[in-house]
Scaffold this motif. Structure first.
Motif, PDB file in Angstrom:
ATOM      1  N   GLY A  11       0.824  -1.210   0.000  1.00 49.58           N
ATOM      2  CA  GLY A  11       0.000   0.000   0.000  1.00 49.58           C
ATOM      3  C   GLY A  11       0.855   1.255   0.000  1.00 49.58           C
ATOM      4  N   SER A  12       1.957   1.238   0.750  1.00 52.07           N
ATOM      5  CA  SER A  12       2.845   2.407   0.773  1.00 52.07           C
ATOM      6  C   SER A  12       3.462   2.652  -0.598  1.00 52.07           C
ATOM      7  N   ILE A  13       3.812   1.581  -1.315  1.00 54.29           N
ATOM      8  CA  ILE A  13       4.385   1.735  -2.656  1.00 54.29           C
ATOM      9  C   ILE A  13       3.379   2.395  -3.594  1.00 54.29           C
ATOM     10  N   VAL A  14       2.161   1.846  -3.611  1.00 51.24           N
ATOM     11  CA  VAL A  14       1.132   2.387  -4.509  1.00 51.24           C
ATOM     12  C   VAL A  14       0.797   3.827  -4.138  1.00 51.24           C
ATOM     13  N   ALA A  15       0.639   4.084  -2.841  1.00 51.93           N
ATOM     14  CA  ALA A  15       0.268   5.431  -2.396  1.00 51.93           C
ATOM     15  C   ALA A  15       1.358   6.438  -2.744  1.00 51.93           C
ATOM     16  N   ALA A  16       2.632   6.068  -2.545  1.00 49.76           N
ATOM     17  CA  ALA A  16       3.730   6.996  -2.852  1.00 49.76           C
ATOM     18  C   ALA A  16       3.759   7.334  -4.337  1.00 49.76           C
ATOM     19  N   LEU A  17       3.581   6.324  -5.188  1.00 47.45           N
ATOM     20  CA  LEU A  17       3.604   6.587  -6.635  1.00 47.45           C
ATOM     21  C   LEU A  17       2.417   7.447  -7.054  1.00 47.45           C
ATOM     22  N   VAL A  18       1.221   7.137  -6.548  1.00 42.03           N
ATOM     23  CA  VAL A  18       0.032   7.909  -6.932  1.00 42.03           C
ATOM     24  C   VAL A  18       0.159   9.359  -6.469  1.00 42.03           C
ATOM     25  N   ILE A  19       0.567   9.542  -5.195  1.00 38.52           N
ATOM     26  CA  ILE A  19       0.703  10.912  -4.678  1.00 38.52           C
ATOM     27  C   ILE A  19       1.790  11.670  -5.436  1.00 38.52           C
ATOM     28  N   GLY A  20       2.921  11.007  -5.730  1.00 39.39           N
ATOM     29  CA  GLY A  20       3.990  11.677  -6.458  1.00 39.39           C
ATOM     30  C   GLY A  20       3.578  12.081  -7.858  1.00 39.39           C
ATOM     31  N   ILE A  21       2.903  11.171  -8.578  1.00 33.64           N
ATOM     32  CA  ILE A  21       2.504  11.467  -9.964  1.00 33.64           C
ATOM     33  C   ILE A  21       1.442  12.560  -9.993  1.00 33.64           C
ATOM     34  N   VAL A  22       0.431  12.464  -9.116  1.00 34.16           N
ATOM     35  CA  VAL A  22      -0.625  13.487  -9.104  1.00 34.16           C
ATOM     36  C   VAL A  22      -0.053  14.843  -8.731  1.00 34.16           C
ATOM     37  N   THR A  23       0.841  14.865  -7.719  1.00 29.29           N
ATOM     38  CA  THR A  23       1.435  16.138  -7.296  1.00 29.29           C
ATOM     39  C   THR A  23       2.206  16.788  -8.436  1.00 29.29           C
ATOM     40  N   TYR A  24       2.990  16.000  -9.166  1.00 24.90           N
ATOM     41  CA  TYR A  24       3.787  16.607 -10.241  1.00 24.90           C
ATOM     42  C   TYR A  24       2.910  17.017 -11.427  1.00 24.90           C
ATOM     43  N   LEU A  25       1.981  16.137 -11.855  1.00 17.20           N
ATOM     44  CA  LEU A  25       1.158  16.463 -13.028  1.00 17.20           C
ATOM     45  C   LEU A  25       0.318  17.710 -12.788  1.00 17.20           C
ATOM     46  N   VAL A  26      -0.213  17.859 -11.574  1.00 14.94           N
ATOM     47  CA  VAL A  26      -1.032  19.045 -11.272  1.00 14.94           C
ATOM     48  C   VAL A  26      -0.140  20.262 -11.064  1.00 14.94           C
ATOM     49  N   GLY A  27       0.932  20.112 -10.251  1.00 17.56           N
ATOM     50  CA  GLY A  27       1.773  21.259  -9.907  1.00 17.56           C
ATOM     51  C   GLY A  27       2.543  21.827 -11.075  1.00 17.56           C
ATOM     52  N   SER A  28       2.953  20.983 -12.016  1.00 11.93           N
ATOM     53  CA  SER A  28       3.719  21.468 -13.166  1.00 11.93           C
ATOM     54  C   SER A  28       2.839  22.008 -14.292  1.00 11.93           C
ATOM     55  N   GLY A  29       1.525  21.839 -14.176  1.00 12.13           N
ATOM     56  CA  GLY A  29       0.627  22.299 -15.237  1.00 12.13           C
ATOM     57  C   GLY A  29       0.484  21.318 -16.381  1.00 12.13           C
ATOM     58  N   THR A  30       1.120  20.145 -16.269  1.00 11.23           N
ATOM     59  CA  THR A  30       1.044  19.153 -17.348  1.00 11.23           C
ATOM     60  C   THR A  30      -0.391  18.690 -17.568  1.00 11.23           C
ATOM     61  N   LEU A  31      -1.146  18.533 -16.493  1.00 15.64           N
ATOM     62  CA  LEU A  31      -2.534  18.064 -16.613  1.00 15.64           C
ATOM     63  C   LEU A  31      -3.390  19.074 -17.367  1.00 15.64           C
TER      64      LEU A  31
END
Length: 390
Positions: free
Chosen positions: A315-335
């Motif tokens: 669960g920690s692996i999945v949560a870390a990847l999901v949080i990292g990807i969502v944070t970057y895609l939203v924060g960088s404006g890529t989304l």
């Protein structure tokens, strides 16, 4: 568009790898032992400062040492943080098992002490600490051997502690006042220090015309995978791992079967603390090191553990990847850039553009986590079996 999406996914995975390597030790301590260790970030900070010291030693040696110091810093950071965590567990945590509020307050206090220690540590302070340890522990050892310690311990323990502390503080002050400023100067102070990565970690791997993957982030991803494999092997392939899982599921029955639960607690806490040290070594590749380094990661690490499910490494692996990807895609404006620039999608583009900064992306991630926990309060992988009922 495709290259931007691949680059965004890579950066998101690299952020997730950093979150995971920070949260891995916390997932063991919090997930398996149920201890909320707010000093976890400061243990990570000690790993980072250990890397800084090793790097300075490598600078003094020169030559190839500057390119290889990271391989010496990783085990040393693990060892320093593990020993510090072991000391914390033996002197504070073991008296507070089953009392989460007291554990929370105690580890928060320890985190403040560790931050101030890094700011103030100097040679006179270290000499004072050595004097305190010699007076207290050696003197106590002599008294327990040659006196009726059980009868006098109630008043002798605090008296011995007070006398040892008073003598060591006087020695610290006298040495500090009678020596030169260079001798008594703090080693690190409050300023941030920079750790220069080895030359082979400063570049990047280029694919195509515009895709570049930084070597430092690739190294952190590989390091995270190695740590995961090592932890999985330790918990599932060794006798101590079996004892840890046994104590986690039923402490009373494990003690009845002869498993030394006290030693298991100490080893588990030392392992989680050592992983925090490795995380501290890894984050030195991404930025400067300061006394407040741990506070920048501890909240994100707890988010990973809670969203993934307490006690679940998967669960920690999945949560870390999901949080990292969502944070970057939203924060960088890529989304926001992924939507076609038409009137129909304009509200969605404006919405994601509003959150296209680092701080606002974190606000969105927090809001999503709160909404998610309303639906699945036990996280992505909730614990199952009899341990839930105990």
């Amino acid at each position: 568009m495709l290259e931007g999406l691949i680059g965004g996914l890579f950066n998101g995975i690299s952020i997730g790898a950093v979150l995971l390597i920070v949260a891995l030790g916390l997932a063991i301590v919090f997930g398996l032992m149920g201890v909320i260790n707010l000093a976890h970030g400061e243990l990570m900070m000690f790993g980072a400062y250990t890397t800084f010291v090793v790097q300075n030693a490598a600078k003094g040696m020169g030559g190839v040492a500057l390119d290889l110091y990271i391989f010496a810093a990783l085990p040393l950071a693990f060892l320093v943080a593990a020993l510090l965590g072991l000391l914390l567990e033996r002197t504070v945590i073991r008296y507070l098992y089953g009392r989460p509020l007291e554990t929370l307050l105690a580890t928060w206090g320890v985190s403040l002490i560790l931050i101030q220690f890094i700011r103030s540590v100097s040679l006179p302070m270290v000499i004072g600490l050595v004097i305190f340890a010699a007076l207290f522990f050696i003197g106590r050892l002599v008294l327990t051997r040659y006196t009726d310690w059980d009868r006098i311990s109630q008043w002798a323990n605090p008296l011995f502690l007070t006398l040892s502390a008073a003598i060591s503080v006087v020695a610290w002050v006298l040495i500090g006042n009678s020596t030169s400023a260079a001798f008594s100067r703090p080693w690190f102070s409050t300023r941030n220090v920079d750790v220069t990565p080895p030359s082979w970690l400063r570049g990047g791997v280029t694919l195509g015309n515009s895709l570049q993957f930084p070597s430092a982030r690739l190294f952190i991803i590989v390091l995270t995978v190695l740590c995961l494999v090592a932890v999985y092997w330790f918990l599932n392939g060794t006798a101590w791992g079996l004892r840890i899982r046994s104590v986690t599921q039923n402490r009373g029955m494990s003690a009845c079967l002869g498993i030394p639960t006290g030693q298991v607690d100490a080893i588990t806490f030392a392992l989680g603390s050592g992983l925090a040290g490795i995380a501290g070594c890894a984050v030195t590749l991404l930025g400067s090191v300061g006394p407040n380094l741990g506070g920048n990661y501890i909240v994100d690490a707890f988010m990973v553990v809670v969203v993934g499910g307490v006690g679940k490494l998967v669960g920690s692996i999945v949560a870390a990847l999901v949080i990292g990807i969502v944070t970057y895609l939203v924060g960088s404006g890529t989304l926001a850039l992924m939507f076609p620039p038409t009137a129909f999608f304009q509200p969605a583009i404006d919405f994601f553009t509003f959150f296209a900064t680092t701080s606002m992306a974190k606000v969105m991630v927090f809001a999503l986590i709160i909404a998610f926990l309303q639906v699945r309060p036990a996280g992505l992988f909730p614990p199952k079996g009899r341990s839930v009922e105990l």
